[in-house]
Design an enzyme around this catalytic site. Structure first.
Site, PDB file in Angstrom:
ATOM      1  N   ARG A 162       0.862  -1.179   0.000  1.00  0.00           N
ATOM      2  CA  ARG A 162       0.000   0.000   0.000  1.00  0.00           C
ATOM      3  C   ARG A 162       0.898   1.228   0.000  1.00  0.00           C
ATOM      4  O   ARG A 162       2.043   1.189   0.468  1.00  0.00           O
ATOM      5  CB  ARG A 162      -0.895   0.016   1.239  1.00  0.00           C
ATOM      6  N   LYS A 185      -2.659  -3.104   7.709  1.00  0.00           N
ATOM      7  CA  LYS A 185      -3.900  -2.711   8.378  1.00  0.00           C
ATOM      8  C   LYS A 185      -4.191  -3.641   9.546  1.00  0.00           C
ATOM      9  O   LYS A 185      -3.916  -4.833   9.500  1.00  0.00           O
ATOM     10  CB  LYS A 185      -5.073  -2.744   7.386  1.00  0.00           C
ATOM     11  N   HIS A 253      -2.865   3.032  -5.884  1.00  0.00           N
ATOM     12  CA  HIS A 253      -3.470   1.766  -5.463  1.00  0.00           C
ATOM     13  C   HIS A 253      -3.636   0.808  -6.637  1.00  0.00           C
ATOM     14  O   HIS A 253      -3.641  -0.415  -6.447  1.00  0.00           O
ATOM     15  CB  HIS A 253      -4.815   2.019  -4.792  1.00  0.00           C
ATOM     16  N   ARG A 256      -0.844  -1.656  -6.878  1.00  0.00           N
ATOM     17  CA  ARG A 256      -0.994  -2.811  -5.970  1.00  0.00           C
ATOM     18  C   ARG A 256      -1.940  -3.838  -6.568  1.00  0.00           C
ATOM     19  O   ARG A 256      -1.680  -5.040  -6.527  1.00  0.00           O
ATOM     20  CB  ARG A 256      -1.495  -2.313  -4.621  1.00  0.00           C
ATOM     21  N   HIS A 279      -4.205  -9.291   3.220  1.00  0.00           N
ATOM     22  CA  HIS A 279      -5.654  -9.295   3.395  1.00  0.00           C
ATOM     23  C   HIS A 279      -6.030 -10.229   4.539  1.00  0.00           C
ATOM     24  O   HIS A 279      -5.535 -11.356   4.623  1.00  0.00           O
ATOM     25  CB  HIS A 279      -6.361  -9.765   2.120  1.00  0.00           C
ATOM     26  N   TYR A 288      -9.889 -10.086  -7.150  1.00  0.00           N
ATOM     27  CA  TYR A 288      -8.974 -10.086  -8.290  1.00  0.00           C
ATOM     28  C   TYR A 288      -9.310 -11.186  -9.295  1.00  0.00           C
ATOM     29  O   TYR A 288      -8.940 -11.102 -10.459  1.00  0.00           O
ATOM     30  CB  TYR A 288      -7.535 -10.279  -7.800  1.00  0.00           C
TER      31      TYR A 288
END
Length: 307
Positions: A162, A185, A253, A256, A279, A288
């Protein structure tokens, strides 16, 4: 509208927002957005009830109160995706509140968000990603600035970072090795491999950078030596995409997304890509798979041939 909250409720809201920022490692922008969403919700409830809502009144909200708020949002032109996000903020507050004070928040927590289509990522092509990285390197007369921008974008595309993760890298990791530990995150750590192209790009930048890159300071710096602002990275890409004729979706982004999509198209394992992206849920990564369904079906057919 400006909302005057009861002191106890104002304190409760601030504690919740503080917990989001510290415990969930949410960005300032995310915390601000949640604060606006909750304030908007409370403003409606004040109008709906004809009085400034206090904690007791808000604990007693019914499903009908929630539906009235959602209908008002719709009447204002709020789309399904935005309304779902706002409802998520309200539910998050009520879940946190109910856990601390032990009341039944079922009427709020059971409210269903409106259905909305999944927004699929729009990756760049391999050539587009390569052209983007090459182009940003020549946009500034100062060689070290161009090298810096190339290094940042190479980390986004080559490592799937990110933008915030790349800009948070500490100079203590220099020189880059074959891997990096990234804090993502929710405070989740992950290991990502560093390709030679990324190591070379960062090495060239650090050789040219006029600022002291000592441990404890960020690797990527602005012109005056402070931490590089993420908005400048977006601006650099915006200028480059206009030169290249790429769409407005060619953002930091998107690099990525491109990293993950190109790995998937090359036969990469979805769970491995999930780990590389950091994730928490495989369902997030599965977005994706819709980018190249033909490739996914081909891999499936090879792994599960018909009898």
């Amino acid at each position: 509208m400006s909302l005057a909250l009861a002191p106890g409720l104002r304190d409760l809201m601030q504690r919740w927002l503080s917990d989001i920022g510290s415990l969930r490692d949410a960005s300032d922008a995310t915390v601000d957005a949640y604060g606006r969403d909750l304030t908007d919700f409370l403003s409606f409830q004040a109008q709906h009830a004809g009085d400034i809502p206090g904690p007791a009144a808000l604990r007693a909200l019914t499903a009908s109160d929630l539906r009235a708020w959602m209908a008002a949002q719709r009447a204002r032109g709020v789309g399904s995706r935005s309304l779902a996000r706002r409802l998520s903020a309200v539910k998050g507050f009520y879940r946190w509140w109910a856990e601390r004070e032990g009341f039944d928040a079922t009427p709020v927590l059971s409210m269903r968000a409106p259905k909305h289509g999944r927004r699929l990522p729009r990756p760049l092509s391999i050539e587009g990603a390569r052209d983007m990285i090459e182009t940003v390197g020549g946009q500034d007369a100062r060689d070290w600035v161009g090298a810096r921008d190339v290094a940042v974008l190479t980390l986004l595309y080559g490592c799937g970072l990110r933008r915030s993760e790349a800009l948070a890298l500490d100079a203590a990791v220099l020189p880059l090795g074959e891997g990096l530990r990234i804090r993502g995150k929710g405070g989740r750590d992950r290991e990502v491999p560093v390709l030679p192209a990324a190591r070379d790009a960062v090495a060239r930048y650090t050789e040219l950078c006029p600022h002291d890159l000592r441990p404890g300071t960020p690797i990527f710096r602005g012109i005056r030596g402070g931490p590089l602002n993420g908005r400048l990275v977006a601006k650099v890409m915006e200028d480059a995409r206009m030169q290249l004729g790429l769409p407005a979706t060619a953002t930091p982004h998107a690099l990525r997304h491109s990293f993950a999509t190109h790995l998937l198209n090359a036969g990469g394992d979805l769970r491995a890509i999930q780990e590389l992206l950091g994730h928490a849920s495989l369902s997030t990564t599965q977005a994706y798979t819709a980018v190249d369904t033909a490739r996914l079906l081909e891999v499936y057919a090879m792994a599960h041939p018909k009898a």
